[in-house]
Design a protein around this motif. Structure first.
Motif, PDB file in Angstrom:
ATOM      1  N   GLY A 249      34.082  74.651 121.738  1.00 15.29           N
ATOM      2  CA  GLY A 249      32.644  74.647 121.977  1.00 15.29           C
ATOM      3  C   GLY A 249      31.923  73.761 120.986  1.00 15.29           C
ATOM      4  N   ASN A 250      32.671  72.777 120.451  1.00 16.09           N
ATOM      5  CA  ASN A 250      32.115  71.862 119.449  1.00 16.09           C
ATOM      6  C   ASN A 250      32.018  70.462 120.043  1.00 16.09           C
ATOM      7  OD1 ASN A 250      32.120  73.810 117.197  1.00 16.09           O
ATOM      8  ND2 ASN A 250      34.350  73.650 117.329  1.00 16.09           N
ATOM      9  N   GLU A 251      31.101  70.263 120.960  1.00 13.10           N
ATOM     10  CA  GLU A 251      30.952  68.955 121.594  1.00 13.10           C
ATOM     11  C   GLU A 251      30.259  67.985 120.633  1.00 13.10           C
ATOM     12  OE1 GLU A 251      29.848  68.576 125.758  1.00 13.10           O
ATOM     13  OE2 GLU A 251      29.832  70.770 125.897  1.00 13.10           O
ATOM     14  N   ARG A 252      30.920  66.866 120.413  1.00 12.95           N
ATOM     15  CA  ARG A 252      30.376  65.840 119.524  1.00 12.95           C
ATOM     16  C   ARG A 252      30.617  64.458 120.122  1.00 12.95           C
ATOM     17  NH1 ARG A 252      29.388  70.113 117.501  1.00 12.95           N
ATOM     18  NH2 ARG A 252      29.201  70.687 115.302  1.00 12.95           N
ATOM     19  N   LYS A 253      29.650  63.560 119.953  1.00  8.99           N
ATOM     20  CA  LYS A 253      29.850  62.168 120.334  1.00  8.99           C
ATOM     21  C   LYS A 253      30.801  61.518 119.328  1.00  8.99           C
ATOM     22  CE  LYS A 253      25.247  61.692 122.410  1.00  8.99           C
ATOM     23  NZ  LYS A 253      23.913  61.052 122.286  1.00  8.99           N
ATOM     24  N   ASN A 254      31.650  60.630 119.831  1.00 12.82           N
ATOM     25  CA  ASN A 254      32.612  59.969 118.951  1.00 12.82           C
ATOM     26  C   ASN A 254      31.937  59.288 117.765  1.00 12.82           C
ATOM     27  OD1 ASN A 254      34.756  60.779 120.510  1.00 12.82           O
ATOM     28  ND2 ASN A 254      35.158  58.764 121.411  1.00 12.82           N
ATOM     29  N   VAL A 255      30.861  58.588 118.014  1.00 18.44           N
ATOM     30  CA  VAL A 255      30.200  57.864 116.934  1.00 18.44           C
ATOM     31  C   VAL A 255      29.635  58.825 115.893  1.00 18.44           C
ATOM     32  CG1 VAL A 255      27.934  57.712 118.079  1.00 18.44           C
ATOM     33  CG2 VAL A 255      28.636  55.953 116.412  1.00 18.44           C
ATOM     34  N   ASP A 256      29.198  60.007 116.314  1.00 18.92           N
ATOM     35  CA  ASP A 256      28.667  60.983 115.367  1.00 18.92           C
ATOM     36  C   ASP A 256      29.773  61.579 114.501  1.00 18.92           C
ATOM     37  OD1 ASP A 256      26.120  60.542 116.331  1.00 18.92           O
ATOM     38  OD2 ASP A 256      26.159  62.264 117.711  1.00 18.92           O
ATOM     39  N   VAL A 257      30.956  61.752 115.079  1.00 20.97           N
ATOM     40  CA  VAL A 257      32.089  62.236 114.288  1.00 20.97           C
ATOM     41  C   VAL A 257      32.457  61.211 113.221  1.00 20.97           C
ATOM     42  CG1 VAL A 257      34.538  62.874 114.350  1.00 20.97           C
ATOM     43  CG2 VAL A 257      33.004  63.680 116.145  1.00 20.97           C
ATOM     44  N   VAL A 258      32.471  59.943 113.595  1.00 20.52           N
ATOM     45  CA  VAL A 258      32.768  58.883 112.630  1.00 20.52           C
ATOM     46  C   VAL A 258      31.748  58.903 111.490  1.00 20.52           C
ATOM     47  CG1 VAL A 258      32.959  56.396 112.260  1.00 20.52           C
ATOM     48  CG2 VAL A 258      33.874  57.418 114.363  1.00 20.52           C
ATOM     49  N   LYS A 259      30.474  58.989 111.845  1.00 27.31           N
ATOM     50  CA  LYS A 259      29.421  58.962 110.823  1.00 27.31           C
ATOM     51  C   LYS A 259      29.524  60.165 109.880  1.00 27.31           C
ATOM     52  CE  LYS A 259      26.037  56.262 113.467  1.00 27.31           C
ATOM     53  NZ  LYS A 259      24.723  56.271 114.156  1.00 27.31           N
ATOM     54  N   ARG A 260      29.871  61.339 110.433  1.00 25.06           N
ATOM     55  CA  ARG A 260      29.975  62.529 109.580  1.00 25.06           C
ATOM     56  C   ARG A 260      31.163  62.415 108.628  1.00 25.06           C
ATOM     57  NH1 ARG A 260      28.734  65.502 105.932  1.00 25.06           N
ATOM     58  NH2 ARG A 260      29.384  67.692 105.920  1.00 25.06           N
ATOM     59  N   ILE A 261      32.274  61.879 109.098  1.00 24.18           N
ATOM     60  CA  ILE A 261      33.428  61.712 108.216  1.00 24.18           C
ATOM     61  C   ILE A 261      33.115  60.713 107.111  1.00 24.18           C
ATOM     62  CG2 ILE A 261      35.798  60.825 108.090  1.00 24.18           C
ATOM     63  CD1 ILE A 261      36.243  62.037 110.889  1.00 24.18           C
ATOM     64  N   LEU A 262      32.450  59.625 107.453  1.00 24.92           N
ATOM     65  CA  LEU A 262      32.062  58.649 106.435  1.00 24.92           C
ATOM     66  C   LEU A 262      31.118  59.281 105.410  1.00 24.92           C
ATOM     67  CD1 LEU A 262      31.532  55.480 108.663  1.00 24.92           C
ATOM     68  CD2 LEU A 262      33.403  55.910 107.065  1.00 24.92           C
ATOM     69  N   GLU A 263      30.233  60.146 105.877  1.00 21.80           N
ATOM     70  CA  GLU A 263      29.325  60.847 104.966  1.00 21.80           C
ATOM     71  C   GLU A 263      30.101  61.759 104.027  1.00 21.80           C
ATOM     72  OE1 GLU A 263      25.355  63.753 105.193  1.00 21.80           O
ATOM     73  OE2 GLU A 263      26.618  63.477 106.966  1.00 21.80           O
ATOM     74  N   ILE A 264      31.059  62.522 104.572  1.00 16.97           N
ATOM     75  CA  ILE A 264      31.890  63.408 103.746  1.00 16.97           C
ATOM     76  C   ILE A 264      32.634  62.607 102.681  1.00 16.97           C
ATOM     77  CG2 ILE A 264      33.929  64.918 103.773  1.00 16.97           C
ATOM     78  CD1 ILE A 264      33.054  65.770 106.628  1.00 16.97           C
ATOM     79  N   MET A 265      33.100  61.417 103.060  1.00 13.16           N
ATOM     80  CA  MET A 265      33.907  60.598 102.161  1.00 13.16           C
ATOM     81  C   MET A 265      33.084  59.685 101.262  1.00 13.16           C
ATOM     82  SD  MET A 265      37.007  59.592 104.790  1.00 13.16           S
ATOM     83  CE  MET A 265      37.976  58.773 103.514  1.00 13.16           C
TER      84      MET A 265
END
Length: 323
Positions: A249-265
């Protein structure tokens, strides 16, 4: 679940991403005896198999489930259940050449069903994917267990084929079979070719991160540990002949997942590079897990963001070994 009955299980593909996480989960939380058969392709973890052999409740046999001799060798005892993870799963590879996908996903499943017919195990859980349902538009409701199978690439077509074989063997021979269909998994031990590890490793190396098309494709993400807990619950309480969807139930756009990982890193979004879209690229996946939650009581244990942070940390900590 610790303690209880000491069941004897055969896990196919137990050296791969999801299968290995499942083996670790069972060894840590149950008293089950576990045998793993795995052909040890590029996506497997030989060091983990070697390390696990020190556990008296674990044994490993290298073998291809599509090979009759290899499978006969591991069918040297009676199993309570076969947990069937073994599969070729990378869509891009299936587009280039589907031979291995047909052999492992279809023929391998058939060979297991033939052994189940002879009483080699008391039941089998066939682990499939939401990709067999095809694609959704943004406005459509998530897939349920009653959604028609409509695969759009060679990988998902071979998985749908194996699902239909499992259904047919249950209906024709009344074999004790359960099918599960999960959404996109992420977590420890995932191969670097997959979406989330690719982002992490390229970011670590300050390399460009390719995103197919416009990056607006939507995936329903599921942390692998929650998937393992669902499979263990279905093993214990699932009804023969049923299909259970397992979705985060965790729908995410691919580009948003990329941006969040870059933010974490702590990395720049300038690493993002949009590339030509993949052929046969499904636009949206979403899974309705209501049946699993209401009938068996499954629920997620961590939020998507917590699990994503944990996943990034694992891959960063295992950077050298995973490249």
């Amino acid at each position: 679940m610790k303690g209880g009955r000491s069941l004897n299980l055969l896990v196919t593909g137990g050296a791969g991403f999801i299968g290995l996480n499942f083996v670790h989960y069972l060894l840590e939380n149950t008293s089950y005896q576990i045998t793993v058969i795995d052909s040890m392709t590029y996506a497997s973890h030989p060091d983990e198999m070697q390390a696990l052999t020190s556990n008296p409740r674990f044994r490993f046999k290298k073998g291809n489930i599509a090979d009759k001799n290899d499978l006969n060798a591991v069918m040297d005892q009676q199993y309570e259940a076969i947990i069937h993870f073994a599969a070729e799963s990378h869509v891009d590879n299936s587009i280039q050449n589907a031979d291995d996908f047909i052999q492992t996903n279809i023929v391998g499943t058939y060979e297991l069903l033939q052994h189940l017919k002879t009483g080699a195990a008391n039941k089998m859980i066939h682990v499939s994917t939401d990709e067999v349902y095809g694609t959704l538009t943004p406005a459509q409701q998530p897939f349920t267990e009653l959604s028609p199978l409509s695969p759009n690439n060679p990988y998902s077509a071979t998985k749908a084929s194996s699902d239909l074989l499992v259904r047919a063997y249950h209906e024709t021979f009344n074999l004790p079979l359960v099918t599960t269909r999960c959404s996109n998994n992420f977590g420890p031990f995932q191969n670097k070719e997959k979406f989330i590890p690719t982002i992490i490793y390229r970011a670590l190396l300050n390399q460009k991160i390719p995103i197919y098309g416009d990056g607006q494709q939507i995936r329903d993400w599921l942390f692998v540990e929650d998937h393992c807990k669902a499979i263990a619950l279905i093993l214990e309480k699932g009804t023969s002949g049923e299909v259970y969807n397992i979705g985060g139930g965790n729908e995410r756009k691919n580009v948003d997942v990329v941006k969040r990982i870059l933010e974490i890193m702590g990395k720049s979004e300038k690493l993002i590079e949009f590339v030509s879209d993949r052929i046969g690229h499904d636009r949206r996946y979403a899974i309705d897990s209501t049946k699993l939650q209401s009938e068996l009581g499954w629920k997620q244990t961590a939020s998507f963001d917590q699990s994503l942070v944990k996943t990034v940390e694992w891959h960063v900590n295992n950077f050298g070994a995973s490249l």
